[in-house]
Design an enzyme around this catalytic site. Structure first.
Site, mmCIF file in Angstrom:
data_model
loop_
_atom_site.group_PDB
_atom_site.id
_atom_site.type_symbol
_atom_site.label_atom_id
_atom_site.label_comp_id
_atom_site.label_asym_id
_atom_site.label_seq_id
_atom_site.Cartn_x
_atom_site.Cartn_y
_atom_site.Cartn_z
ATOM 1 N N GLU A 71 2.610 4.920 0.037
ATOM 2 C CA GLU A 71 2.218 5.276 1.404
ATOM 3 C C GLU A 71 1.589 6.667 1.431
ATOM 4 O O GLU A 71 1.940 7.532 2.226
ATOM 5 C CB GLU A 71 3.424 5.200 2.350
ATOM 6 C CG GLU A 71 3.066 5.160 3.825
ATOM 7 C CD GLU A 71 2.127 4.018 4.187
ATOM 8 O OE1 GLU A 71 1.235 4.244 5.000
ATOM 9 O OE2 GLU A 71 2.280 2.914 3.633
ATOM 10 N N ASN A 72 0.650 6.870 0.517
ATOM 11 C CA ASN A 72 -0.058 8.143 0.418
ATOM 12 C C ASN A 72 -1.348 7.910 -0.343
ATOM 13 O O ASN A 72 -1.499 6.913 -1.052
ATOM 14 C CB ASN A 72 0.801 9.177 -0.325
ATOM 15 C CG ASN A 72 0.299 10.595 -0.146
ATOM 16 O OD1 ASN A 72 -0.544 10.864 0.707
ATOM 17 N ND2 ASN A 72 0.813 11.516 -0.943
ATOM 18 N N HIS A 127 -6.052 4.775 -1.454
ATOM 19 C CA HIS A 127 -4.810 4.900 -0.689
ATOM 20 C C HIS A 127 -3.848 3.847 -1.209
ATOM 21 O O HIS A 127 -4.137 2.655 -1.162
ATOM 22 C CB HIS A 127 -5.054 4.708 0.815
ATOM 23 C CG HIS A 127 -3.807 4.880 1.630
ATOM 24 N ND1 HIS A 127 -3.424 6.097 2.153
ATOM 25 C CD2 HIS A 127 -2.834 3.993 1.983
ATOM 26 C CE1 HIS A 127 -2.284 5.949 2.805
ATOM 27 N NE2 HIS A 127 -1.901 4.682 2.708
ATOM 28 N N CYS A 128 -2.704 4.297 -1.697
ATOM 29 C CA CYS A 128 -1.738 3.387 -2.319
ATOM 30 C C CYS A 128 -0.668 3.012 -1.295
ATOM 31 O O CYS A 128 0.101 3.879 -0.851
ATOM 32 C CB CYS A 128 -1.098 4.051 -3.535
ATOM 33 S SG CYS A 128 0.130 3.006 -4.358
ATOM 34 N N PRO A 129 -0.573 1.737 -0.908
ATOM 35 C CA PRO A 129 0.426 1.343 0.090
ATOM 36 C C PRO A 129 1.858 1.424 -0.433
ATOM 37 O O PRO A 129 2.792 1.545 0.359
ATOM 38 C CB PRO A 129 0.040 -0.111 0.418
ATOM 39 C CG PRO A 129 -0.729 -0.592 -0.765
ATOM 40 C CD PRO A 129 -1.439 0.612 -1.310
#
Length: 267
Positions: free
Chosen positions: A133-134, A128-130
């Site tokens: 945001e996905n 999950h890549c902050p």
């Protein structure tokens, strides 16, 4: 899509977009190569740079708002029998039995993982890549790498443009006063360039060996990997095939079949 755009990631996406265009505006307003080309009427470089920045922003939003491969139904269904019969069919394969997610209660396909941030299981989950945001998963992983590549080109070009605008001076204090805006741009762009280089290199390597960040970092806790001999990857088909499948095969893969092929005993 609109719910995702204006949901919890709205601030992150707005920050990314505003920061991108503010840096671009600074590069155009200062006495850089872009400004000098505009003054001479040579618009090729300014137009190409603007289009590259626009492309990077469009790719960012595409990856950020794209379905990464959410699991919305059970991974295995038996069309004629009961759940018990379906489980027997699964147990006949020499692969770990598919598990049911303890959060969304769906049967997870192999290589899927539940993301607590997105509240869904994701096929071929990577991380999950902050910043977007996905999740990065089966459907958007290749586009995530394309975005990183385009972003890196834009950042390196921005570094060169910013350096071209530094004004020499007789003293360090005066030099800093003249160039502090561009120095701030160089600092921000330099940090992001290093991060993107590391991310792009890591993800290209993982794509080349057909592995994910989650599998690479948590191998000892994953049921279908912890029983393999050390460093063995049951999905690895060689670098050329792995990269071809990753970038050119735009469909869902039944990883249980790939795992079975890779581990069958030829004797």
């Amino acid at each position: 899509m609109f719910e995702k755009m204006f949901g919890s990631g709205f601030l992150v996406r707005t920050t990314h977009t505003v920061l991108t265009w503010v840096i671009t505006l600074i590069l155009f307003l200062h006495n850089t190569d872009l400004r000098r080309c505009e003054e001479k009427g040579e618009l090729t470089q300014p137009i190409l740079f603007s289009l590259l920045v626009l492309l990077s922003v469009m790719l960012y939003f595409s990856v950020s708002l794209m379905d990464p491969g959410f699991v919305l139904t059970d991974a295995v269904k038996c069309p004629t029998g009961s759940a018990e019969e379906s489980e027997v069919m699964i147990l006949q394969l020499p692969v770990p039995r598919l598990r049911r997610c303890g959060f969304c209660l769906l049967q997870q396909p192999m290589r899927a993982k539940h993301c607590r941030m997105c509240k869904h299981c994701v096929r071929r989950f990577d991380h999950h890549c902050p910043w977007i945001e996905n999740c990065v998963g089966e459907r958007n992983h290749r586009w995530f790498i394309v975005y990183l590549a385009v972003q890196l080109v834009a950042l390196l070009w921005a570094l060169q443009i910013a350096l071209s605008g530094l004004t020499p001076s007789g003293s360090w204090e005066r030099w800093f006063q003249l160039n502090w805006f561009l120095l701030a741009v160089l600092g921000v762009v330099g940090v992001f360039s290093i991060v993107v280089v590391l991310l792009l290199g890591c993800h290209l390597y993982l794509a080349a060996i057909n592995c994910t960040t989650w599998e690479f970092m948590s191998r000892h806790r994953i049921s279908y990997l912890r029983n393999c001999v050390e460093e063995e990857n049951p999905f690895d088909r060689g670098m050329a095939c792995n990269l071809w499948d990753f970038f050119c095969i735009c469909r869902s893969v039944v990883w249980e079949h790939v795992y079975h092929r890779g581990n069958r005993n030829p004797v």
